[in-house]
Scaffold this motif. Structure first.
Motif, PDB file in Angstrom:
ATOM      1  N   GLY A 229       0.821  -1.208   0.000  1.00 57.60           N
ATOM      2  CA  GLY A 229       0.000   0.000   0.000  1.00 57.60           C
ATOM      3  C   GLY A 229       0.851   1.253   0.000  1.00 57.60           C
ATOM      4  O   GLY A 229       0.646   2.167  -0.799  1.00 57.60           O
ATOM      5  N   ARG A 230       1.818   1.299   0.906  1.00 59.99           N
ATOM      6  CA  ARG A 230       2.718   2.455   0.987  1.00 59.99           C
ATOM      7  C   ARG A 230       3.529   2.592  -0.307  1.00 59.99           C
ATOM      8  O   ARG A 230       3.738   3.703  -0.808  1.00 59.99           O
ATOM      9  CB  ARG A 230       3.639   2.242   2.195  1.00 59.99           C
ATOM     10  CG  ARG A 230       4.715   3.293   2.377  1.00 59.99           C
ATOM     11  CD  ARG A 230       4.169   4.542   3.069  1.00 59.99           C
ATOM     12  NE  ARG A 230       5.276   5.451   3.338  1.00 59.99           N
ATOM     13  CZ  ARG A 230       6.017   5.423   4.442  1.00 59.99           C
ATOM     14  NH1 ARG A 230       5.753   4.517   5.383  1.00 59.99           N
ATOM     15  NH2 ARG A 230       6.998   6.273   4.611  1.00 59.99           N
ATOM     16  N   PHE A 231       3.988   1.463  -0.836  1.00 57.70           N
ATOM     17  CA  PHE A 231       4.772   1.427  -2.066  1.00 57.70           C
ATOM     18  C   PHE A 231       3.972   2.009  -3.236  1.00 57.70           C
ATOM     19  O   PHE A 231       4.469   2.818  -4.020  1.00 57.70           O
ATOM     20  CB  PHE A 231       5.174  -0.023  -2.356  1.00 57.70           C
ATOM     21  CG  PHE A 231       5.992  -0.241  -3.596  1.00 57.70           C
ATOM     22  CD1 PHE A 231       7.322   0.155  -3.665  1.00 57.70           C
ATOM     23  CD2 PHE A 231       5.428  -0.868  -4.705  1.00 57.70           C
ATOM     24  CE1 PHE A 231       8.081  -0.062  -4.814  1.00 57.70           C
ATOM     25  CE2 PHE A 231       6.180  -1.094  -5.852  1.00 57.70           C
ATOM     26  CZ  PHE A 231       7.508  -0.689  -5.910  1.00 57.70           C
ATOM     27  N   SER A 232       2.701   1.617  -3.332  1.00 51.58           N
ATOM     28  CA  SER A 232       1.853   2.040  -4.461  1.00 51.58           C
ATOM     29  C   SER A 232       1.475   3.517  -4.401  1.00 51.58           C
ATOM     30  O   SER A 232       1.108   4.109  -5.413  1.00 51.58           O
ATOM     31  CB  SER A 232       0.576   1.196  -4.513  1.00 51.58           C
ATOM     32  OG  SER A 232      -0.240   1.449  -3.379  1.00 51.58           O
ATOM     33  N   LYS A 233       1.584   4.135  -3.222  1.00 49.16           N
ATOM     34  CA  LYS A 233       1.236   5.544  -3.074  1.00 49.16           C
ATOM     35  C   LYS A 233       2.348   6.473  -3.575  1.00 49.16           C
ATOM     36  O   LYS A 233       2.099   7.664  -3.795  1.00 49.16           O
ATOM     37  CB  LYS A 233       0.940   5.859  -1.606  1.00 49.16           C
ATOM     38  CG  LYS A 233      -0.309   5.177  -1.064  1.00 49.16           C
ATOM     39  CD  LYS A 233      -0.457   5.457   0.422  1.00 49.16           C
ATOM     40  CE  LYS A 233      -1.594   4.639   1.036  1.00 49.16           C
ATOM     41  NZ  LYS A 233      -1.701   4.845   2.495  1.00 49.16           N
ATOM     42  N   GLU A 234       3.565   5.916  -3.728  1.00 46.14           N
ATOM     43  CA  GLU A 234       4.680   6.739  -4.199  1.00 46.14           C
ATOM     44  C   GLU A 234       4.377   7.275  -5.599  1.00 46.14           C
ATOM     45  O   GLU A 234       3.912   6.539  -6.473  1.00 46.14           O
ATOM     46  CB  GLU A 234       5.965   5.903  -4.245  1.00 46.14           C
ATOM     47  CG  GLU A 234       6.454   5.420  -2.880  1.00 46.14           C
ATOM     48  CD  GLU A 234       6.976   6.553  -2.024  1.00 46.14           C
ATOM     49  OE1 GLU A 234       7.912   7.243  -2.472  1.00 46.14           O
ATOM     50  OE2 GLU A 234       6.430   6.761  -0.915  1.00 46.14           O
ATOM     51  N   GLU A 235       4.654   8.543  -5.813  1.00 48.39           N
ATOM     52  CA  GLU A 235       4.327   9.185  -7.085  1.00 48.39           C
ATOM     53  C   GLU A 235       5.048   8.549  -8.269  1.00 48.39           C
ATOM     54  O   GLU A 235       4.494   8.435  -9.363  1.00 48.39           O
ATOM     55  CB  GLU A 235       4.660  10.684  -7.021  1.00 48.39           C
ATOM     56  CG  GLU A 235       3.703  11.500  -6.159  1.00 48.39           C
ATOM     57  CD  GLU A 235       2.264  11.427  -6.654  1.00 48.39           C
ATOM     58  OE1 GLU A 235       2.053  11.396  -7.892  1.00 48.39           O
ATOM     59  OE2 GLU A 235       1.349  11.385  -5.813  1.00 48.39           O
ATOM     60  N   HIS A 236       6.283   8.113  -8.079  1.00 53.69           N
ATOM     61  CA  HIS A 236       7.027   7.522  -9.188  1.00 53.69           C
ATOM     62  C   HIS A 236       6.680   6.048  -9.401  1.00 53.69           C
ATOM     63  O   HIS A 236       7.182   5.410 -10.322  1.00 53.69           O
ATOM     64  CB  HIS A 236       8.537   7.677  -8.969  1.00 53.69           C
ATOM     65  CG  HIS A 236       9.086   6.841  -7.854  1.00 53.69           C
ATOM     66  ND1 HIS A 236       8.836   7.115  -6.516  1.00 53.69           N
ATOM     67  CD2 HIS A 236       9.852   5.735  -7.871  1.00 53.69           C
ATOM     68  CE1 HIS A 236       9.432   6.223  -5.763  1.00 53.69           C
ATOM     69  NE2 HIS A 236      10.059   5.363  -6.552  1.00 53.69           N
ATOM     70  N   ILE A 237       5.800   5.502  -8.539  1.00 54.61           N
ATOM     71  CA  ILE A 237       5.321   4.118  -8.730  1.00 54.61           C
ATOM     72  C   ILE A 237       3.922   4.163  -9.352  1.00 54.61           C
ATOM     73  O   ILE A 237       3.758   3.949 -10.543  1.00 54.61           O
ATOM     74  CB  ILE A 237       5.319   3.329  -7.397  1.00 54.61           C
ATOM     75  CG1 ILE A 237       6.724   3.289  -6.791  1.00 54.61           C
ATOM     76  CG2 ILE A 237       4.799   1.900  -7.627  1.00 54.61           C
ATOM     77  CD1 ILE A 237       7.774   2.607  -7.658  1.00 54.61           C
ATOM     78  N   MET A 238       2.889   4.466  -8.543  1.00 62.94           N
ATOM     79  CA  MET A 238       1.530   4.547  -9.088  1.00 62.94           C
ATOM     80  C   MET A 238       0.762   5.779  -8.610  1.00 62.94           C
ATOM     81  O   MET A 238      -0.204   6.201  -9.228  1.00 62.94           O
ATOM     82  CB  MET A 238       0.738   3.282  -8.717  1.00 62.94           C
ATOM     83  CG  MET A 238       1.243   1.997  -9.364  1.00 62.94           C
ATOM     84  SD  MET A 238       1.049   1.964 -11.160  1.00 62.94           S
ATOM     85  CE  MET A 238      -0.692   1.566 -11.303  1.00 62.94           C
ATOM     86  N   GLY A 239       1.170   6.336  -7.473  1.00 67.33           N
ATOM     87  CA  GLY A 239       0.497   7.517  -6.938  1.00 67.33           C
ATOM     88  C   GLY A 239      -0.946   7.260  -6.551  1.00 67.33           C
ATOM     89  O   GLY A 239      -1.807   8.132  -6.706  1.00 67.33           O
ATOM     90  N   LEU A 240      -1.241   6.063  -6.012  1.00 71.68           N
ATOM     91  CA  LEU A 240      -2.616   5.705  -5.651  1.00 71.68           C
ATOM     92  C   LEU A 240      -3.040   6.357  -4.346  1.00 71.68           C
ATOM     93  O   LEU A 240      -2.208   6.677  -3.492  1.00 71.68           O
ATOM     94  CB  LEU A 240      -2.732   4.178  -5.514  1.00 71.68           C
ATOM     95  CG  LEU A 240      -2.448   3.324  -6.754  1.00 71.68           C
ATOM     96  CD1 LEU A 240      -2.553   1.848  -6.398  1.00 71.68           C
ATOM     97  CD2 LEU A 240      -3.407   3.673  -7.881  1.00 71.68           C
ATOM     98  N   ASP A 241      -4.356   6.521  -4.184  1.00 71.90           N
ATOM     99  CA  ASP A 241      -4.846   6.986  -2.893  1.00 71.90           C
ATOM    100  C   ASP A 241      -5.012   5.776  -1.979  1.00 71.90           C
ATOM    101  O   ASP A 241      -4.863   4.630  -2.397  1.00 71.90           O
ATOM    102  CB  ASP A 241      -6.170   7.752  -3.041  1.00 71.90           C
ATOM    103  CG  ASP A 241      -7.281   6.923  -3.679  1.00 71.90           C
ATOM    104  OD1 ASP A 241      -7.383   5.714  -3.378  1.00 71.90           O
ATOM    105  OD2 ASP A 241      -8.047   7.468  -4.490  1.00 71.90           O
ATOM    106  N   GLU A 242      -5.337   6.061  -0.729  1.00 65.56           N
ATOM    107  CA  GLU A 242      -5.409   5.031   0.312  1.00 65.56           C
ATOM    108  C   GLU A 242      -6.392   3.906  -0.013  1.00 65.56           C
ATOM    109  O   GLU A 242      -6.073   2.722   0.090  1.00 65.56           O
ATOM    110  CB  GLU A 242      -5.802   5.731   1.614  1.00 65.56           C
ATOM    111  CG  GLU A 242      -5.894   4.867   2.837  1.00 65.56           C
ATOM    112  CD  GLU A 242      -6.357   5.696   4.019  1.00 65.56           C
ATOM    113  OE1 GLU A 242      -7.395   5.356   4.593  1.00 65.56           O
ATOM    114  OE2 GLU A 242      -5.691   6.699   4.344  1.00 65.56           O
ATOM    115  N   GLN A 243      -7.593   4.262  -0.443  1.00 62.19           N
ATOM    116  CA  GLN A 243      -8.631   3.259  -0.705  1.00 62.19           C
ATOM    117  C   GLN A 243      -8.290   2.411  -1.929  1.00 62.19           C
ATOM    118  O   GLN A 243      -8.475   1.193  -1.923  1.00 62.19           O
ATOM    119  CB  GLN A 243      -9.985   3.941  -0.888  1.00 62.19           C
ATOM    120  CG  GLN A 243     -11.160   2.974  -0.789  1.00 62.19           C
ATOM    121  CD  GLN A 243     -12.497   3.700  -0.675  1.00 62.19           C
ATOM    122  OE1 GLN A 243     -12.542   4.923  -0.678  1.00 62.19           O
ATOM    123  NE2 GLN A 243     -13.575   2.943  -0.569  1.00 62.19           N
TER     124      GLN A 243
END
Length: 453
Positions: A229-243
């Protein structure tokens, strides 16, 4: 429910962070509390059986042991309601501890029970089937948890009370399951034979190396699942929101279900030829379809919508599924060989996740679930091979090693704080290297000069 309740920890990490304004280290207490219990309870269990010469599970029977374990799980879930009322992160951690006592005892009972319900040569196949259904829980857990916490028990915004109500509902399910087990006609499998005191059990080479393997396997799997979850929130990875990050967890845990159910066919000697691989392929695609369909289901205060991912978005994951099927072919249905092959592939995927970015890095980390899949079942079955009357005692030691699920994520969290979340995946990478050794050599029992596993 066993898998369901375990993967909910990942949802709690994503939910409690902003709710209680917690640091990465403080969030690690969720896994530390849950998986730390495995060390405490299993060690107590081992000491009781060693000192008394009587194994508690052998004495009361596996069926009764599972029923009691489910009741404790129900109690632990029920206490979440009061933690929510008091708006206390500390009380939530205590509730997790109680819940984990039940899950620990369930592990000690259920895993060896599955291995002794049939011939020894197909024990890995049965465990993979059981673990496959366990993974059904880990796959739908994040989705159901998201819906309950964010929509059903709230107005679209998360809250501690919605977490409390969600777990109270889970407690009711555990209670019903306990009643069903007590009323069922499952064979009890009692064994009144005394076991030797002291450290006699540690003379079994495969068990000793297996304990370490379980520590690193569970630690690596939980660490990856915890920080996706934390990894996917990174802007250079996916920039996903929490949900959205919570929804994508279903691909990681769903990968374990795909691998385990395909593995139950791959390691079953009654299947062979083209029909075997056709069945494996159909199972893989069928489970993926369920994951894809469920992932597209969005529920909020405005209603229900279905927004599935496009082929272009999932094509990398489909490639990893294809590699997974080929890997089973290379493993030739041999548990130890599959551990080595799958662990090598996971090392490659994690390295890709560390050095690349965007969708490739994201799906590479999610894809590790496909290759973590058969690890638990195969390590467990190989580790308790030839233990005889020491089987459930050996099981308690293997379950104790699940403590790796508390330590490895904590270490990764520390590195994420000091350096970056992407670089922190070097921690599970190091843990997986030991699994390669276990699959090549560490699994061999003392008496086996030549083993065909």
């Amino acid at each position: 429910m066993w898998g369901f309740i375990t993967v909910m920890n990942d949802v709690l990490i994503n939910t409690f962070g902003p709710l209680f304004n917690l640091s990465t280290t403080q969030l690690s207490y969720i896994q530390l509390s849950f998986f730390g219990t495995f060390l405490i309870v299993s060690l107590i269990y081992f000491l009781i059986s060693t000192i008394s010469g009587k194994d508690p599970i052998n004495k009361i029977g596996y069926k009764t042991g599972m029923g009691i374990s489910l009741l404790i799980c129900a109690l632990g879930c029920g206490t979440f309601y009061f933690a929510g009322l008091n708006n206390s992160y500390g009380q939530f951690i205590i509730s997790l501890f109680v819940l984990s006592i039940g899950v620990t005892l369930l592990q000690i009972c259920a895993n060896p029970y599955a291995t002794i319900l049939g011939p020894e040569k197909t024990a890995s196949s049965r465990l993979n089937l059981a673990q496959g259904l366990n993974s059904l829980g880990t796959t739908i857990g994040p989705i159901v948890g998201n819906i309950l916490i964010y929509s059903v028990f709230s107005d679209g915004s998360k809250s501690v009370s919605s977490v409390g109500y969600t777990y109270m509902l889970y407690g009711v399910v555990f209670l019903v399951m306990a009643i069903v087990v007590f009323m069922s006609k499952f064979p009890p499998f009692k064994n009144e034979t005394s076991i030797s005191g002291g450290l006699e059990i540690f003379k079994n080479r495969n068990l000793v190396f297996g304990i370490v393997a379980i520590f690193f396997y569970v630690g690596a799997e939980v660490a990856v699942g915890s920080w996706i979850g934390r990894f996917s929130k990174e802007e250079h990875i996916m920039g996903l929101d929490e949900q959205s990050a919570n929804y994508f967890l279903s691909f990681f845990w769903g990968g374990l279900m795909i691998g385990r159910l395909v593995g139950s066919v791959a390691m079953n000697q009654s299947y062979n030829g083209i029909k075997k691989y056709l069945k494996m392929t159909l199972i893989s695609l069928a489970i993926f379809s369920v994951i894809w369909l469920a992932n597209g289901l969005k529920v909020d205060k405005y209603g229900i919508a279905w927004v599935p991912l496009s082929f272009n978005e999932i094509k990398i994951y489909l490639l990893f599924m294809t590699i997974n099927l080929f890997a089973f072919g290379i493993g030739k249905g041999k548990p130890a060989r599959l551990i080595a092959v799958f662990s090598i592939i996971n090392c490659i995927l994690i390295i890709i996740g560390i050095i690349s970015e965007g969708a490739l890095a994201f799906w590479a980390i999610l894809g590790t679930g496909l290759f973590f899949s058969i690890g638990w079942s195969n390590i467990f079955a190989l580790s308790i091979k030839n233990l005889g009357k020491y089987t459930s005692q050996g099981s308690s030691l293997l379950v104790m090693a699940i403590f790796g699920g508390a330590i490895i994520p904590l270490i990764q969290g520390k590195i994420a704080e000091e350096f970056s979340i992407q670089l922190s995946f070097i921690v599970p990478l190091m843990a997986i290297l030991y699994l390669i050794f276990f699959g090549i050599s560490g699994y061999k029992p003392n008496s086996a000069k030549k083993d065909n596993h």
